[in-house]
Design an enzyme around this catalytic site. Structure first.
Site, PDB file in Angstrom:
ATOM      1  CG  ASP A 258      43.796  17.239  72.571  1.00 18.40           C
ATOM      2  OD1 ASP A 258      44.132  16.285  71.846  1.00 18.40           O
ATOM      3  OD2 ASP A 258      43.332  18.284  72.114  1.00 18.40           O
ATOM      4  CG  HIS A 281      40.631  13.999  72.636  1.00 22.82           C
ATOM      5  ND1 HIS A 281      40.744  15.161  71.887  1.00 22.82           N
ATOM      6  CD2 HIS A 281      39.627  14.225  73.532  1.00 22.82           C
ATOM      7  CE1 HIS A 281      39.846  16.047  72.320  1.00 22.82           C
ATOM      8  NE2 HIS A 281      39.170  15.503  73.322  1.00 22.82           N
TER       9      HIS A 281
END
Length: 462
Positions: A258, A281
């Site tokens: 993430d 991310h």
């Protein structure tokens, strides 16, 4: 950049392109302030060496978890030994809470509470591991594993490892399998409601969900932190900052499933320098505004970062229906390699199994500067400013942008976003000065600035 030169330049630019309504004198003052918002020399963290503690003349009191019954074989439950050692260290001035090298300590979810006596050092040299079975996790500690709270002036350091044993948690995630229920999982390490805390040298890996959370804290310094989890591990943010102010991150290497770094509501005066990110991310502000909530983030600086093969680069993400603002943000000296969305503002973020409804209210985004950003994009839209029609993005400043695609051209997308660009801008971002929504323009210029090499990033100064 010199303040006087910067102000003069912006004023000339306003006069030249007629954007006086877009860049006000008040906003010029904000960017002048951002120019001086830097990491100071005093923000560096110094280690305390173990031999000093053992000196006959030393005044440190060593509190070893082994002395309280910890076995350190990775199988025996050492939770109570850690709790008892913490009570002793926390109440003893100038003490060192020691997790020795060469051992693996199995510790269940625990709250380590302050306030503590002066000058406490938490020395983690060994490995702390979490139980690997979610079904046996204490429901009273559903979102935490190692939680430290109400501390002042505490130093965490050492070459040890905090291992969340997260694989079974990831397998149970609704993001891995849609038939699973969507629910939160523990954070590996949390610093909560604390001040003047320093953390240096630790490795955190395979967290059940988020790796390291700084929550409701002031004056926190994080340095030389290593964080890792597989790229497909769900919701495993690296460093998550919420409700905190005056937080400095330096020399951190983060690769997760993430956001490498996520900054959310109530956070301000956040400084990041020399950050390596990937997989993951990207480096994100948000998400903000979910469930019509208010999100406030201001004064954020990232200087010197390298992102490789991440889903996003520099991202600001907000849900429709929220309120509040993100403003006074400066990104500079960032190199990217094969990043899917190098520069992205998304006011239509929707991380939901069902479609999100269109709403008119939004978190206001303004006064965002991107300077010296280069590298390669996996997607055609190297820069994307997807902003609300009712709360447009304002005062976006681009300076020396060079983003390319290895096998094609790149473009800039704008919806309800205004700003200015100066220096070399690739791809062109003329849509920021256009009144037409959904405006896309491709760059055709041939002259390119020199690229920033990864090895040079370490020496870039604010």
């Amino acid at each position: 950049m010199d303040k006087i030169f910067f102000t003069s330049f912006v004023c000339l630019l306003i006069f030249a392109i007629g954007t006086a309504e877009t860049i006000s004198s008040e906003n010029i003052a904000v960017f002048e302030e951002l120019e001086s918002f830097n990491i100071e020399e005093g923000d560096d963290i110094e280690n305390f060496e173990l031999p000093f503690w053992k000196s006959e003349h030393g005044s440190k009191v060593l509190v070893n978890v082994d002395g309280f019954g910890a076995v350190g074989d990775g199988v025996s439950d050492d939770t109570q030994a850690f709790v008892n050692a913490w009570k002793q260290a926390c109440t003893t001035p100038r003490s060192v809470f020691l997790v020795p090298i060469g051992r693996r300590y199995l510790v269940n979810a625990t709250r380590f509470k302050g306030p503590c006596a002066d000058t406490l050092i938490v020395q983690i040299d060994g490995t702390i591991i979490a139980p690997d079975e979610p079904k046996n996790w204490d429901p009273n500690y559903a979102r935490i594993w190692l939680d430290f709270s109400n501390l002042t002036g505490v130093l965490f350091q050492g070459g040890g490892v905090i291992d969340g044993s997260g694989s079974k948690w990831w397998a149970a995630s609704c993001k891995r399998n849609k038939s699973n229920p969507c629910k939160g999982a523990p954070t590996a390490l949390t610093i909560d409601s604390s001040s003047a805390v320093k953390v240096k040298g630790l490795t955190i890996r395979n967290s059940q969900q988020m790796h390291f959370v700084v929550s409701k804290s002031v004056s926190v310094r994080l340095s030389d932190i290593q964080i890792s989890a597989p790229g497909d591990s769900p919701n495993t943010d690296g460093i998550h900052i919420t409700g905190s102010t005056d937080v400095v991150l330096q020399n951190c290497n983060i690769g997760t499933g993430d956001d490498c770094i996520s900054i959310v509501n109530g956070s301000s005066n956040i400084k990041m320098k020399t950050i390596y990110c990937g997989p993951g991310h990207g480096i994100s502000i948000g998400s903000l505004g979910k469930d019509n909530s208010t999100g406030l983030v201001t004064k954020v600086v990232l200087d010197t970062a390298f992102l490789r093969e991440t889903a996003n680069g520099l991202r600001i993400k907000t849900w429709q229906g929220g309120s509040g603002y993100v403003r006074s943000v400066r990104y500079q000296n960032v190199r990217m390699e094969d990043v899917s969305n190098p520069i992205i503002i998304d006011q239509f973020y929707c991380d939901s199994p069902i479609a999100c409804q269109n709403q008119t209210s939004a978190v206001q985004i303004s006064q965002i500067m991107y300077r010296n950003i280069s590298g390669t994009s996996k997607s055609e839209r190297a820069m994307k400013f997807a902003c609300s029609d009712t709360f447009p993005c304002k005062n976006i400043i681009l300076n020396n942008i060079n983003l390319e695609k290895k096998d094609g051209t790149v473009e800039t997308y704008c919806n309800s976003a205004t700003g200015i660009g100066y220096g070399y801008i690739q791809p062109s971002a003329e849509c920021l000065t256009s009144t037409d929504k959904d405006f896309i323009i491709e760059q055709t210029q041939e002259v390119k600035p020199g690229k920033t090499r990864r090895e040079n990033l370490i020496h870039t100064e604010l």
